[in-house]
Write an enzyme that holds these catalytic residues in place. Structure first.
Site: not given
Length: 269
Positions: A55-56, A59
């Site tokens: 998820h990170e 980004h």
């Protein structure tokens, strides 16, 4: 080795977590572990941490291609959970919430230098990239269900996938809420008038707390989990899989005689 290669190399810590997840998944599938619940716990927790790192990473990778080259030097592209700006918010608290409440808590964020990026669409896509990873993870976890490929899948592994899918769906829904401090607000923020953005900015640190405060309201909680259940049903996952997945995941309940006898009977049968 150049600094660039070092900052892009996958972290040994992440590889270790992925390896533990794979071994635990194998133990759940084969029934090798004497304590099935503990194997499910390791598998789901490991997979959840892997999804948080991805998820990170999503980004950061999207920000890199949008113009913020600083994410590389910060080590965000290594998938190392310890490199993120808020390791406590990104990894520790989400894992604790899974253990205590069985809900996918949105994690903290990587620090994106937004001033390096031009274009509203790019800013929106950077924010959307994280929760879209949770969506993709949910689709992968539920593939055996919606593809009708459950024949031969051990029941314990099926329960583990159902619970893991629940975590991914709750994380995606919560992250996409247009609440200050969450990714959903980051998607719409570039399109808002400057005056509104300035007024909302002081409330961003409290957005997640407000959401979880609302989830304690029974009526709001019911609506939220009805939406989660509807999405899971659409993906072929029933309440039995998610409920028993959570029950088996909490292996320590067996020590106190608190495990659901129905789920235990299904596994023993």
């Amino acid at each position: 080795m150049s600094v660039t290669r070092r900052n892009n190399r996958i972290s040994p810590l992440f590889l270790g977590i992925a390896a533990v997840t794979a071994v635990a998944g194998w133990a759940v599938w084969t029934g090798f572990a004497e304590q099935t619940g503990f194997a499910v716990f390791l598998f789901v927790t490991g997979a959840w941490v892997v999804s948080l790192c991805l998820h990170e990473y999503a980004h950061a990778r999207t920000a890199l291609h949008s113009g913020d080259l600083s994410v590389e030097a910060k080590g965000y592209l290594t998938l190392d959970p310890l490199k993120y700006t808020h390791a406590l918010l990104s990894i520790v608290l989400p894992v604790l919430f899974v253990i205590m409440g069985g809900i996918g808590l949105p994690g903290g964020a990587v620090y994106i230098e937004r001033g390096r990026i031009s274009g509203r669409w790019k800013h929106s896509l950077i924010s959307a990239a994280g929760p879209l990873t949770n969506v993709l993870f949910a689709v992968v976890c539920t593939a055996p269900f919606w593809l009708g490929g459950l024949d031969g899948v051990p029941l314990a592994f099926r329960f583990a996938l159902g619970f893991l899918a629940l975590l991914q769906v709750t994380a995606a829904i919560l992250n996409f809420l247009p609440v200050p401090g969450l990714d959903g607000y980051g998607v719409v923020e570039p399109w808002l008038p400057y005056r509104i953005r300035r007024q909302v900015e002081p409330f961003a640190p409290f957005g997640l707390l407000a959401v979880f405060g609302l989830l304690w309201v029974p009526e709001v909680n019911a609506v939220f989990f009805d939406a989660v259940d509807a999405v899971l049903r659409g993906l072929g996952v029933g309440e039995v899989e998610t409920y028993c997945g959570l029950d088996v995941y909490r292996f320590w309940q067996e020590w106190f005689g608190d495990q659901d006898p129905g789920c235990a009977a299904l596994l023993d049968g």
